[in-house]
Enzyme design. Structure first.
Site, mmCIF file in Angstrom:
data_model
loop_
_atom_site.group_PDB
_atom_site.id
_atom_site.type_symbol
_atom_site.label_atom_id
_atom_site.label_comp_id
_atom_site.label_asym_id
_atom_site.label_seq_id
_atom_site.Cartn_x
_atom_site.Cartn_y
_atom_site.Cartn_z
ATOM 1 N N LYS A 46 -1.008 -6.671 -8.262
ATOM 2 C CA LYS A 46 -1.557 -7.065 -9.566
ATOM 3 C C LYS A 46 -1.450 -5.779 -10.328
ATOM 4 O O LYS A 46 -1.553 -5.540 -11.730
ATOM 5 C CB LYS A 46 -3.090 -7.212 -9.637
ATOM 6 C CG LYS A 46 -3.286 -8.578 -9.108
ATOM 7 C CD LYS A 46 -4.939 -8.828 -9.032
ATOM 8 C CE LYS A 46 -5.164 -9.960 -8.040
ATOM 9 N NZ LYS A 46 -6.700 -10.076 -7.802
ATOM 10 N N GLU A 102 6.179 -0.081 -10.400
ATOM 11 C CA GLU A 102 4.666 0.176 -9.514
ATOM 12 C C GLU A 102 3.806 0.883 -10.328
ATOM 13 O O GLU A 102 4.073 1.836 -11.316
ATOM 14 C CB GLU A 102 5.191 0.948 -8.277
ATOM 15 C CG GLU A 102 4.990 0.118 -7.161
ATOM 16 C CD GLU A 102 3.852 -0.521 -6.750
ATOM 17 O OE1 GLU A 102 2.736 -0.818 -7.373
ATOM 18 O OE2 GLU A 102 3.432 -0.606 -5.475
ATOM 19 N N ASP A 103 2.676 0.555 -10.291
ATOM 20 C CA ASP A 103 1.491 1.386 -10.985
ATOM 21 C C ASP A 103 1.454 2.872 -10.025
ATOM 22 O O ASP A 103 1.473 3.709 -11.052
ATOM 23 C CB ASP A 103 0.221 0.670 -10.774
ATOM 24 C CG ASP A 103 -0.092 0.344 -9.364
ATOM 25 O OD1 ASP A 103 0.606 0.602 -8.482
ATOM 26 O OD2 ASP A 103 -1.218 -0.393 -9.156
ATOM 27 N N ASP A 106 1.404 5.776 -3.553
ATOM 28 C CA ASP A 106 0.523 6.499 -2.795
ATOM 29 C C ASP A 106 0.911 7.039 -1.271
ATOM 30 O O ASP A 106 1.798 8.042 -1.256
ATOM 31 C CB ASP A 106 -0.762 5.603 -2.534
ATOM 32 C CG ASP A 106 -2.006 6.268 -1.936
ATOM 33 O OD1 ASP A 106 -2.195 7.483 -1.942
ATOM 34 O OD2 ASP A 106 -2.775 5.552 -1.720
ATOM 35 N N LYS A 134 1.450 10.101 -5.734
ATOM 36 C CA LYS A 134 0.508 10.907 -5.100
ATOM 37 C C LYS A 134 1.121 11.640 -4.004
ATOM 38 O O LYS A 134 0.696 10.980 -2.882
ATOM 39 C CB LYS A 134 -0.709 10.195 -4.701
ATOM 40 C CG LYS A 134 -1.999 10.278 -5.474
ATOM 41 C CD LYS A 134 -3.256 9.650 -4.579
ATOM 42 C CE LYS A 134 -3.735 8.467 -5.318
ATOM 43 N NZ LYS A 134 -4.855 7.692 -4.633
ATOM 44 N N PHE A 155 -8.615 9.151 -6.348
ATOM 45 C CA PHE A 155 -8.566 7.704 -6.353
ATOM 46 C C PHE A 155 -8.785 7.191 -7.990
ATOM 47 O O PHE A 155 -9.656 7.849 -8.794
ATOM 48 C CB PHE A 155 -9.646 6.945 -5.603
ATOM 49 C CG PHE A 155 -9.405 5.535 -5.532
ATOM 50 C CD1 PHE A 155 -8.262 5.137 -4.515
ATOM 51 C CD2 PHE A 155 -9.976 4.614 -6.295
ATOM 52 C CE1 PHE A 155 -8.082 3.711 -4.733
ATOM 53 C CE2 PHE A 155 -9.561 3.372 -6.339
ATOM 54 C CZ PHE A 155 -8.643 2.734 -5.563
ATOM 55 N N ASP A 162 -7.167 -0.706 -9.897
ATOM 56 C CA ASP A 162 -8.442 -1.169 -9.825
ATOM 57 C C ASP A 162 -9.388 -0.423 -8.870
ATOM 58 O O ASP A 162 -8.683 0.165 -7.817
ATOM 59 C CB ASP A 162 -8.633 -2.565 -9.348
ATOM 60 C CG ASP A 162 -8.118 -2.803 -8.010
ATOM 61 O OD1 ASP A 162 -7.129 -2.299 -7.467
ATOM 62 O OD2 ASP A 162 -8.751 -3.471 -6.965
ATOM 63 N N ARG A 168 -9.527 -2.456 -14.243
ATOM 64 C CA ARG A 168 -8.112 -2.698 -14.404
ATOM 65 C C ARG A 168 -8.058 -2.688 -16.046
ATOM 66 O O ARG A 168 -6.965 -2.430 -16.463
ATOM 67 C CB ARG A 168 -7.791 -4.130 -13.878
ATOM 68 C CG ARG A 168 -7.486 -4.025 -12.539
ATOM 69 C CD ARG A 168 -6.645 -5.374 -12.239
ATOM 70 N NE ARG A 168 -6.842 -5.979 -10.693
ATOM 71 C CZ ARG A 168 -6.214 -5.224 -9.582
ATOM 72 N NH1 ARG A 168 -5.298 -4.249 -9.816
ATOM 73 N NH2 ARG A 168 -6.378 -5.663 -8.354
HETATM 74 P P1 IMP Z 1 0.976 2.526 -1.142
HETATM 75 O O1 IMP Z 1 1.529 1.555 -0.320
HETATM 76 O O2 IMP Z 1 0.092 3.446 -0.366
HETATM 77 O O3 IMP Z 1 1.928 3.602 -1.498
HETATM 78 O O4 IMP Z 1 -0.017 1.917 -2.125
HETATM 79 C C1 IMP Z 1 0.433 1.225 -3.159
HETATM 80 C C2 IMP Z 1 -0.954 0.503 -3.824
HETATM 81 O O5 IMP Z 1 -2.117 1.066 -3.316
HETATM 82 C C3 IMP Z 1 -0.612 0.697 -5.259
HETATM 83 O O6 IMP Z 1 0.206 -0.121 -5.655
HETATM 84 C C4 IMP Z 1 -2.142 0.356 -5.760
HETATM 85 O O7 IMP Z 1 -2.317 -0.914 -5.850
HETATM 86 C C5 IMP Z 1 -2.811 0.884 -4.454
HETATM 87 N N1 IMP Z 1 -3.422 2.207 -4.702
HETATM 88 C C6 IMP Z 1 -3.152 3.423 -4.169
HETATM 89 N N2 IMP Z 1 -3.559 4.541 -4.637
HETATM 90 C C7 IMP Z 1 -4.425 3.846 -5.789
HETATM 91 C C8 IMP Z 1 -5.485 4.687 -6.448
HETATM 92 O O8 IMP Z 1 -5.613 5.722 -6.701
HETATM 93 N N3 IMP Z 1 -6.007 3.733 -7.255
HETATM 94 C C9 IMP Z 1 -5.971 2.330 -7.234
HETATM 95 N N4 IMP Z 1 -5.059 1.700 -6.468
HETATM 96 C C10 IMP Z 1 -4.429 2.565 -5.619
#
Ligand code: IMP
Length: 179
Positions: A46, A102-103, A106, A134, A155, A162, A168
């Site tokens: 989302k 993508e938002d 991470d 990040k 975070f 969210d 959000r």
């Molecule tokens: P990844 O698979 O660890 O790269 O994470 C991706 C998903 O984790 C993102 O699309 C977010 O939905 C969530 N996410 C990672 N870091 C944050 C944050 O700092 N705030 C909110 N959501 C996060």
């Protein structure tokens, strides 16, 4: 008197104006790069719904928009690397140029998994546009073709992001501080 209850304070990291300016720049870059191609914007739900809505309007090209729903199981704010597809694309992407929106990247596990998944469907190309990155927490290397901002290991919430499904709707990106 008992212990003071924990409260959350939100500190702004990028204002709505900062974000709008960067989204305009990304839109202009994407408009230049994809001129004359068959662009499909894939919004990863989302968290990306706000960013994708603004980005799509900053791109001056004919394009279509589709949605991928994902849930990454994990404890609290930690991504586990197990990515569950909760909603698939509504149409094939064969021979089309896909831009995954993508938002935040991470650990990189979600994007890496989605790139692998989409590539099995024979698109002409797959690229990534992420609002935030990040790098401190990267577990797999993912190349982000279009990036809004690189951030420290905070975070963050707001602008689609969210914390336990809250925040959000904040128009800016902030960091939650526990006091
Ligand atoms: P990844 O698979 O660890 O790269 O994470 C991706 C998903 O984790 C993102 O699309 C977010 O939905 C969530 N996410 C990672 N870091 C944050 C944050 O700092 N705030 C909110 N959501 C996060």
């Amino acid at each position: 008197m008992g212990p003071r209850p924990m409260t959350e304070r939100i500190v702004s990291l990028y204002s709505a104006e900062d974000i709008a300016a960067r989204v305009r720049e990304l839109g202009a870059e994407i408009t230049r790069d994809y001129a004359g191609r068959n662009l499909v914007i894939v919004c990863v739900l989302k968290g990306s719904f706000v960013f994708a809505a603004d980005l799509a309007r900053a791109i001056d090209l004919p394009l279509r928009v589709d949605f991928l729903g994902v849930r990454s199981y994990g404890e609290g704010t930690e991504s586990s690397g197990v990515v569950q597809i909760t909603q698939d694309l509504s149409r094939p992407i064969e021979h089309e140029d896909v831009l995954l929106v993508e938002d935040i990247v991470d650990t990189g596990l979600t994007i890496a998994h989605l790139m692998d998944l989409l590539r099995t469907r024979s698109p002409a190309s797959v690229k990534v546009c992420a609002l935030l990155h990040k790098p401190a927490r990267a577990r797999v290397h993912v190349h982000v073709d279009y990036l809004g901002f690189t951030i420290e290991d905070h975070f963050v919430i707001g602008y689609g992001l969210d914390f336990a499904e809250r925040y959000r709707n904040l128009p800016y990106i902030g960091v939650v501080e526990r006091t």
